[in-house]
Design an enzyme around this catalytic site. Structure first.
Site, PDB file in Angstrom:
ATOM      1  N   ASP A1031       3.625   5.743   6.980  1.00 30.56           N
ATOM      2  CA  ASP A1031       2.657   4.871   7.642  1.00 30.56           C
ATOM      3  C   ASP A1031       1.262   5.262   7.154  1.00 30.56           C
ATOM      4  O   ASP A1031       1.127   5.776   6.039  1.00 30.56           O
ATOM      5  CB  ASP A1031       2.804   4.980   9.160  1.00 30.56           C
ATOM      6  N   HIS A1054       0.530   4.061   3.911  1.00 30.15           N
ATOM      7  CA  HIS A1054      -0.139   2.777   4.128  1.00 30.15           C
ATOM      8  C   HIS A1054      -1.646   2.877   3.940  1.00 30.15           C
ATOM      9  O   HIS A1054      -2.376   1.974   4.325  1.00 30.15           O
ATOM     10  CB  HIS A1054       0.188   2.243   5.521  1.00 30.15           C
TER      11      HIS A1054
END
Length: 1205
Positions: A1031, A1054
């Site tokens: 993430d 991310h």
């Protein structure tokens, strides 16, 4: 919404600055010729220009007033505002000229004035005010008019002036002329060049009373060339001692920054601060200033001034405050990209090669035509352009000889020059295109295709092949510019700079196969004052090779790979050889190269030397030899067996070198046994091999290391007036024990220990040499000294006293996880009393078991309880081993002023994810103050929970690995966090947090495993961290302010995200965030701001994203205010988050999608104050695209893809 693709050329002629331009509206064009203007320079066109203005002003559309090429005679003109048009652009391709008689304008205040206008832009062109005749009148002391200002804007807004040339204006302007005077504030002057001027950066006020002030001024990145007064504040200005005798200036001057000011002064005093005795200048800051006079350090003069100096400042100064000075022996010189004042309207005589018979078909030999064009340009007394239109031009070997009358010759190439297909045509020549003895030649744009592969194939077959030709060479030449050139497949070297001076190579791309022989990218030798900036080099040999006699070379923002790296050498080919000195290599990237930063010499006698070299801020990606000095180069053991190099190498700095090595030895110093390398400095080095620390190898080298240096190494520490027995008794507690020297292999980087001199210690913690009186502390040793934790740092004990040292149990503790920077920086407000003991609590003493199977939760909580209850500063020590721990909450309210978790082992979570799965946190600290986590590893055993979630079973949410809530003065250093169930590290409601040297690892598809999450916190630093997760690498939530992120590598993951925001209606804002020197490797996003499409009181402002490298990133730059996954909880809503004052600067690299910049802002609250500066993002080796919706801002300098703001 706008979606623009940047044109293929790298220079932006102009941007329209997007002053509220609606993408669907047309720009109405008014050509001044249609209103009667005459481009002959003789007919008065004043009326025609005013009529064109009147028409544009009355239009309801955005308009362009177009001035074609030519010269337009204009009298005094006032362009009045109150226009209907939202923007009027003066696009000038010609020159506006004033009347020859200075009296026509002389009594006017202005020549061209704009009053009360809004949204006016002046783009390009030249203004020639014919000032010399008025100047001559004034010089003769005749009765002359004051003169007119060339261009003025009064009471106006949203004005843009770009690429304008102003010549010979009649007049200009000081402070404190009047008693009541408004102040000057918030002024930035950046990237300026001063050539032979009287002053450089000046603040001047009359010596008279005044209510005025000057504050918040930034002078950044300026080059001085032979300037009389480079830096000056003069508050005693009183010409002829009239109207101000015996008075002092009332102007208050404060908060002035001079940073990156460099070059030469034509007077001995380069910095002069002559401030008011009544109102001294305050807050003056000098940083990275390097000014010389006649190749020696200049001087400074100060009066009534207070401030400070940071980093290198030359000349030395007298400003009164804390000073931190160094004075290296060299002066840094940067050059203008174009000192030639090239402008589309300047009088440059143009020679088109087509007019001389060149054929753009790639088949007809155009060699003769190019020679004829050169001959004509060379013979001209004017500045000239040799223009090569689009097409392919077949050329043989050509030598362009100097001795030209033309002061400058510009090769403007829009086509491609191609070599003959048969490599033998060029193969026996030394050069394909050579320039000899020229001055003021520029190569701008175009491509050179040398057709090298056929010769490489010949050489690979070991046939009888010619050596091959260098593509482009300059010999014994001056003032050379090579810009935006593409060099393809050279037979030998691509570009050679030999015996030259003042050479600027910028924006050049070089491409050849990784196995192509001897195809060095750029070779420099016997030259000085050479710049190589913003180049991409892919080749089969050295990207940049630096030969003997090179000095004052500046290399910056160069990407190398494939290739052999950047090499100084080979040297010592000849006995008598000039030295290499004053070389700076900065902000470079090496991708899979054989070497990174190399100095290489033959093992042969030589009079040569290498000194004053600075290698700074380089990224290594899978490089075989990232840092190497090889003075024993002797291929095939021919011409040098049993010899040693005579090259003397000294004063070499490696700073900020980071990345990965493809071999175990990342630093190799193999220096001459006769002439050891000296003055080698390693600072902030972080190189790894297969995700582990790399190694170093050293022979015949002396130097020092500062701050974090990985791979590790030993340090020389000199002790003055040392008496062994007394020192051991008072400092270490070793009573009368004999000493023995350690074997040389123990100290890989320093081999000058005299083995067997009779001294040693039972434990191998330190070594004393009787002969040289040196103490060697191993790289992983730790000592407390005056509140500093020394490890991988030079420890000077010359003036030490026993009370200044504190060792646990009277011995040095050894661990590679020890601190590697001063405690003053690490602890912030929390300090250690150097004379008080740190009480130590070993978890083993409380029953912890290091077997990874026995639950040690209770033992850790008992150790915490004991440390918390102590009135002393304490250490909770976790020795090597694996410790099984359940969920734990460490509560605050402690008596101890600081508690240090010193972890040499690994804390492991239970194998069954359900044990922690329903907890919010695994290890949580609540309401604590002065807690530090130093070293160690946390293994949260997350993969089993991730698998459960992937199967869409009924799984718990999972626990964050480490969290701090409502805490202060927190330090997390050199920690490894593995496989968290949810977030790895959470900082919630905290203040003064320092996260440094942390590594975070989780699978790229692991759900919700954010690396570091910060919210409701202030004064947080995240520095030198590596984050690989599923993430966000770093997520920044509501209520975060004063966050500094620097030198973070992210990927997979991310990216770095501000958000998600707008989850709640009432939400605190995010402000004052800096993200700097980051690398994104294959991430989903790079720099992201994200909010739900829901109402909110939140905001984002004061964000700085600077100096980031994107490598194959899906969304390098993105603002998404319409986040609404699955269209739930937010359909048909808009984000209430207000986003403003966001700067993206120095963002470069590659996008894995076509749209590299996406601003999708709220229609209700558009993003404002967005600034793009020096952006260079590509997609599949082509310019990427940008997409904008509901966003306003501006662009500065080069921006690729083209801005859609």
């Amino acid at each position: 919404m706008m979606n623009l693709t940047r044109p293929s050329h790298s220079i932006i002629l102009f941007l329209f600055f997007m002053l509220a331009i609606n993408s669907t509206s047309a720009l109405t064009k008014y050509n001044v010729l249609n209103f009667g203007a005459k481009p002959n320079g003789k007919t008065d066109s004043t009326k025609a220009f005013l009529m064109a203005w009147k028409a544009a002003c009355a239009s309801a559309d955005s308009t362009i007033i177009y001035v074609p090429k030519g010269r337009y005679l204009l009298g005094s003109m006032a362009f009045q505002g109150g226009c209907k048009s939202p923007q009027i652009i003066f696009r000038i391709d010609g020159t506006l000229v004033a009347p020859q008689d200075y009296r026509v304008l002389g009594k006017s205040t202005d020549w061209l004035s704009f009053e009360g206008v809004n949204g006016v832009s002046i783009l390009g062109g030249a203004l020639d005010a014919k000032g010399p005749s008025l100047w001559a009148c004034k010089a003769s002391h005749s009765n002359c008019p004051s003169g007119a200002t060339t261009l003025s804007f009064t009471n106006s807004k949203n004005i843009r002036i770009r690429r304008l040339l102003s010549l010979n204006s009649q007049i200009i302007g000081s402070l404190a002329k009047d008693l009541k005077e408004e102040g000057v504030q918030n002024v930035t002057i950046r990237k300026t060049t001063f050539m032979g001027t009287q002053n450089g950066l000046r603040i001047k006020s009359w010596a008279r009373p005044s209510t005025g002030f000057v504050q918040g001024v930034r002078f950044l990145d300026s080059l001085m060339r032979n300037v009389q007064n480079p830096i000056v504040i003069d508050q005693n200005y009183c010409p002829h001692n009239l109207n101000c005798p015996n008075q002092v200036s009332g102007i208050k001057i404060k908060d002035i920054i001079y940073e990156g000011i460099r070059g030469t002064s034509s007077t001995q005093v380069a910095i002069k601060f002559d401030c008011s005795p009544k109102n001294p200048c305050t807050g003056i800051r000098l940083q990275n200033v390097n000014l010389s006079y006649l190749n020696k350090p200049a001087q400074s003069s100060c009066s009534n001034v207070r401030g400070k100096a940071l980093n290198l400042v030359r000349p030395e100064k007298q400003t009164v405050s804390k000073m931190n000075l160094t004075s290296p022996s060299h002066s840094i010189i940067l050059f203008l990209f174009f000192i030639l004042a090239i402008n589309s309207t300047s009088a440059l005589t143009k020679y088109n090669v087509l007019n001389f018979g060149a054929k753009p078909n790639g088949k007809t030999d155009s060699t003769k035509a190019f020679f004829m064009a050169w001959k004509a340009a060379c013979a001209s007394a004017d500045s000239t352009i040799i223009y090569v239109p689009k097409g392919r031009y077949l050329l043989g070997s050509m030598a362009f000889q100097g001795g030209c009358k033309s002061p400058q010759i510009i090769f403007r190439i829009d086509g491609t020059l191609v070599a003959p297909q048969d490599y033998r045509v060029l193969g026996k020549s030394t050069d394909w295109l050579s320039f000899e003895g020229v001055n003021g030649v520029s190569i701008l744009g175009g491509a050179l295709d040398a057709k090298g592969p056929s010769l490489w194939a010949c050489k690979a077959s070991h046939s009888n092949c010619p050596s091959g030709a260098t593509t482009l060479s300059f010999t014994n030449s001056k003032n050379i510019r090579i810009r935006s050139l593409l060099s393809l497949n050279s037979q030998m070297f691509h570009i050679v700079i030999n015996g030259c001076e003042n050479v600027n190579v910028q924006g050049v791309r070089i491409i050849a196969a990784g196995k192509s022989p001897n195809t060095d990218g750029i070779h420099v030798q016997l030259s000085k004052n050479v710049n190589i900036i913003k180049c991409s080099i892919k080749t089969g040999d050295d990207c940049i090779s630096i030969g003997p006699g090179t000095k004052n070379l500046w290399v910056e923002q160069v990407t190398c790979g494939p290739g052999h790296g950047i090499s100084i050498g080979s040297l010592a080919k000849d006995l008598k050889e000039e030295g290499v000195q004053n070389i700076t290599v900065k902000k470079t990237i090496f991708l899979g190269t054989q070497n990174g930063l190399r100095i290489k010499s033959w093992a042969r006698p030589s009079t040569g030397f290498v000194q004053g070299i600075r290698f700074m801020d380089s990224l290594m990606v899978n490089v075989q030899n990232p840092i190497v000095i090889d003075q024993n180069y002797c291929p095939h053991n021919l011409n040098c067996p049993n010899q040693v190099s005579g090259i003397k190498i000294k004063d070499i700095i490696y700073e900020g070198i980071r990345g990965t090595s493809s071999t175990q030895v990342a630093i190799k110093f193999d220096c001459s046994s006769k002439n050891p390398c000296t003055g080698i400095r390693l600072q902030n080095i972080n190189l790894s091999y297969l995700n582990k620390p790399a190694q170093s190898s050293c022979s015949n080298v002396r130097g020092k290391a500062l701050n974090l240096v990985q791979p590790e190494r030993a340090l020389n520490i000199t002790i003055e007036d040392f008496k062994p027995n007394k020192f051991l008794i008072e400092h270490f507690g070793y009573h009368r024990r004999k000493l023995r020297i350690l074997p040389l292999k123990t100290w890989p980087c320093y081999d000058d220990i005299n083995e067997g001199c009779g001294y040693d210690v039972d434990q191998n913690d330190y070594v004393l040499t009787k002969r040289s009186q040196k103490l060697l502390i191993r790289a992983d040793a730790t000592a407390w000294h005056r509140g500093f934790c020394v490890g991988n740092l030079l420890l000077s004990l010359a003036s030490a006293h026993p009370r200044d040292f504190l060792f646990q149990k009277n011995e040095l503790e050894i661990s590679r996880h020890d601190l590697q920077e001063p405690m003053s920086r690490l602890w912030s407000k929390t300090t250690i009393n150097s004379t008080s003991a740190l009480t130590k609590y070993n978890v083993l003493n409380f029953g912890a078991k290091p077997n990874g199977k026995t639950d040690s939760t209770k033992a850790f909580l008992m150790a915490w309880k004991a440390a918390c209850a102590s009135a002393d500063s304490t250490i909770i020590y976790v020795p090597k081993g694996r410790y099984l721990l359940g969920s734990m909450a460490f509560q605050g309210g402690c008596k101890s002023p600081q508690i240090i978790f010193r972890i040499d082992g690994t804390l492991v979570a239970p194998q069954d994810y359900r044990v922690l799965g329903k907890s919010t946190d695994w290890l949580s600290f609540e309401g604590v103050n002065g807690v530090s986590i130093l070293g160690g590893a946390l293994d949260a055993k997350g993969p089993s929970l991730w698998a459960c979630k992937a199967s869409h079973s009924n799984c718990p949410s999972g626990a964050s690995t480490l969290s701090f809530t409502n805490s202060k003065n927190i330090r997390i250093h050199s920690l490894l966090s593995l496989n968290s169930q949810m977030f790895h590290i959470v900082i919630n409601g905290c203040e003064n947090v320092n996260v440094r040297g942390v590594r975070i690892i989780a699978a790229g598809n692991s759900p919700n495993t954010d690396g570091i999450h910060v919210q409701l916190s202030k004064n947080v630093n995240v520095i030198k961290c590596s984050i690989k997760t599923g993430d966000d690498c770093i997520s920044i939530g509501p209520g975060t302010k004063n966050l500094w992120v620097q030198q973070v590598t992210c990927g997979p993951g991310h990216g770095i995200s501000i958000g998600s925001l707008a989850k709640d209606l009432k939400e605190e804002g995010v402000q004052n965030i800096t993200v700097k020197k980051t690398i994104f490797l294959g991430t989903q996003n790079g720099l992201r701001i994200k909010s739900w499409a829901r109402p909110s009181t939140g905001f984002v402002q004061g964000i700085r994203f600077m100096d980031s490298l994107m490598v194959n990133v899906q969304n390098p730059i993105v603002i998404d205010q319409n986040y609404c996954p699955h269209n739930l909880n937010c359909p048909n809503q808009v984000s209430g988050i207000k986003i403003k004052d966001i700067i993206y600067e120095g963002i470069r690299g590659t996008s894995s999608t076509q749209v590299a910049i996406k601003f999708d802002c709220s229609p209700k609250n558009p993003c404002t104050g967005i600034r793009l500066q020096n952006i260079n993002l590509s997609y599949l080796n082509k310019p990427a695209q940008s997409s904008c919706s509901n966003v306003r801002g501006k662009t500065l300098n080069l921006v690729r893809p083209e801005s859609c703001l």
